[in-house]
Design a protein around this motif. Structure first.
Motif, mmCIF file in Angstrom:
data_model
loop_
_atom_site.group_PDB
_atom_site.id
_atom_site.type_symbol
_atom_site.label_atom_id
_atom_site.label_comp_id
_atom_site.label_asym_id
_atom_site.label_seq_id
_atom_site.Cartn_x
_atom_site.Cartn_y
_atom_site.Cartn_z
ATOM 1 N N VAL A 1 -12.478 1.641 1.444
ATOM 2 C CA VAL A 1 -12.183 0.459 0.634
ATOM 3 C C VAL A 1 -10.865 -0.192 1.075
ATOM 4 N N GLU A 2 -9.885 0.609 1.500
ATOM 5 C CA GLU A 2 -8.633 0.042 2.040
ATOM 6 C C GLU A 2 -8.924 -0.782 3.295
ATOM 7 N N VAL A 3 -9.821 -0.277 4.145
ATOM 8 C CA VAL A 3 -10.201 -1.023 5.349
ATOM 9 C C VAL A 3 -10.884 -2.324 4.941
ATOM 10 N N ALA A 4 -11.804 -2.248 3.986
ATOM 11 C CA ALA A 4 -12.489 -3.449 3.515
ATOM 12 C C ALA A 4 -11.489 -4.464 2.963
ATOM 13 N N LEU A 5 -10.516 -3.980 2.220
ATOM 14 C CA LEU A 5 -9.476 -4.836 1.661
ATOM 15 C C LEU A 5 -8.696 -5.541 2.775
ATOM 16 N N ALA A 6 -8.317 -4.798 3.791
ATOM 17 C CA ALA A 6 -7.571 -5.386 4.916
ATOM 18 C C ALA A 6 -8.405 -6.445 5.633
ATOM 19 N N PHE A 7 -9.703 -6.178 5.822
ATOM 20 C CA PHE A 7 -10.581 -7.171 6.441
ATOM 21 C C PHE A 7 -10.694 -8.400 5.547
ATOM 22 N N GLU B 1 -8.637 -9.554 3.354
ATOM 23 C CA GLU B 1 -7.379 -10.297 3.303
ATOM 24 C C GLU B 1 -6.927 -10.790 4.671
ATOM 25 N N ASP B 2 -7.742 -10.519 5.704
ATOM 26 C CA ASP B 2 -7.409 -10.886 7.082
ATOM 27 C C ASP B 2 -6.029 -10.351 7.468
ATOM 28 N N ASP B 3 -5.797 -9.081 7.107
ATOM 29 C CA ASP B 3 -4.537 -8.396 7.426
ATOM 30 C C ASP B 3 -4.625 -7.906 8.870
ATOM 31 N N ALA C 1 -2.510 -7.061 11.153
ATOM 32 C CA ALA C 1 -1.704 -5.912 11.587
ATOM 33 C C ALA C 1 -2.413 -4.595 11.270
ATOM 34 N N ARG C 2 -2.895 -4.461 10.050
ATOM 35 C CA ARG C 2 -3.575 -3.222 9.669
ATOM 36 C C ARG C 2 -4.906 -3.061 10.392
ATOM 37 N N VAL C 3 -5.666 -4.149 10.477
ATOM 38 C CA VAL C 3 -6.957 -4.091 11.170
ATOM 39 C C VAL C 3 -6.740 -3.722 12.636
ATOM 40 N N SER C 4 -5.769 -4.339 13.287
ATOM 41 C CA SER C 4 -5.474 -4.029 14.695
ATOM 42 C C SER C 4 -5.067 -2.572 14.866
ATOM 43 N N HIS C 5 -4.283 -2.060 13.927
ATOM 44 C CA HIS C 5 -3.877 -0.657 13.988
ATOM 45 C C HIS C 5 -5.105 0.257 13.960
ATOM 46 N N TRP C 6 -6.001 0.023 13.017
ATOM 47 C CA TRP C 6 -7.195 0.869 12.911
ATOM 48 C C TRP C 6 -8.088 0.726 14.138
ATOM 49 N N LEU C 7 -8.244 -0.491 14.633
ATOM 50 C CA LEU C 7 -9.070 -0.694 15.821
ATOM 51 C C LEU C 7 -8.452 -0.001 17.037
ATOM 52 N N GLY C 8 -7.142 -0.059 17.138
ATOM 53 C CA GLY C 8 -6.446 0.553 18.267
ATOM 54 C C GLY C 8 -6.406 2.074 18.216
ATOM 55 N N SER C 9 -6.487 2.631 17.017
ATOM 56 C CA SER C 9 -6.392 4.090 16.862
ATOM 57 C C SER C 9 -7.752 4.733 16.622
ATOM 58 N N ALA C 10 -8.830 3.971 16.776
ATOM 59 C CA ALA C 10 -10.205 4.438 16.546
ATOM 60 C C ALA C 10 -10.457 4.790 15.083
ATOM 61 N N VAL D 1 -18.071 -6.881 4.147
ATOM 62 C CA VAL D 1 -16.995 -7.873 4.214
ATOM 63 C C VAL D 1 -17.430 -8.807 5.342
ATOM 64 N N ALA D 2 -18.185 -9.834 4.948
ATOM 65 C CA ALA D 2 -18.829 -10.711 5.926
ATOM 66 C C ALA D 2 -17.844 -11.165 7.001
ATOM 67 N N PRO D 3 -18.259 -11.157 8.257
ATOM 68 C CA PRO D 3 -19.605 -10.880 8.754
ATOM 69 C C PRO D 3 -19.875 -9.393 9.021
ATOM 70 N N TRP D 4 -18.983 -8.531 8.629
ATOM 71 C CA TRP D 4 -19.073 -7.107 8.950
ATOM 72 C C TRP D 4 -19.675 -6.282 7.818
ATOM 73 N N VAL D 5 -20.292 -5.184 8.212
ATOM 74 C CA VAL D 5 -20.658 -4.125 7.280
ATOM 75 C C VAL D 5 -19.865 -2.908 7.737
#
Length: 99
Positions: free
Chosen positions: A43-49, A51-53, A55-64, A89-93
């Motif tokens: 849910v934290e990941v969904a929240l970041a997506f 809110e178009d955050d 920095a957080r999204v990039s961190h998770w993508l970069g760290s797998a 969290v459109a367009p993502w599931v």
């Protein structure tokens, strides 16, 4: 601001549900399915997506912590049929295995 975040978190939490791999396959085929790693709050990941955050999204993508579902993972889920939780969290599931 913090209260708004709490409201959105609660909304996303309420929209998170158990789903079968069978139901997720069309999203996988379209490339719209992201796997959230164990130990990362779905849910934290969904929240970041939501809110178009970036920095957080990039961190998770970069760290797998978050990644597109790879064909090997898809095959594994198809064969095992584990309990999966997902939130849109459109367009993502976003999907995470529980268990």
């Amino acid at each position: 601001m913090m209260e708004e975040k709490g409201v959105l978190y609660a909304k996303l939490l309420g929209e998170t549900a158990v789903i079968s791999w069978q139901e997720l396959q069309p999203f996988f085929a379209r490339g719209a399915l992201l796997h959230v790693a164990d130990g990362v709050d779905l849910v934290e990941v969904a929240l970041a997506f939501a809110e178009d955050d970036q920095a957080r999204v990039s961190h998770w993508l970069g760290s797998a912590g978050v990644a597109r579902v790879e064909p090997g993972k898809a095959q594994d889920w198809l064969s095992r049929d584990p309990e999966l939780w997902a939130v849109v969290v459109a367009p993502w599931v976003l999907v995470q295995e529980r268990g």
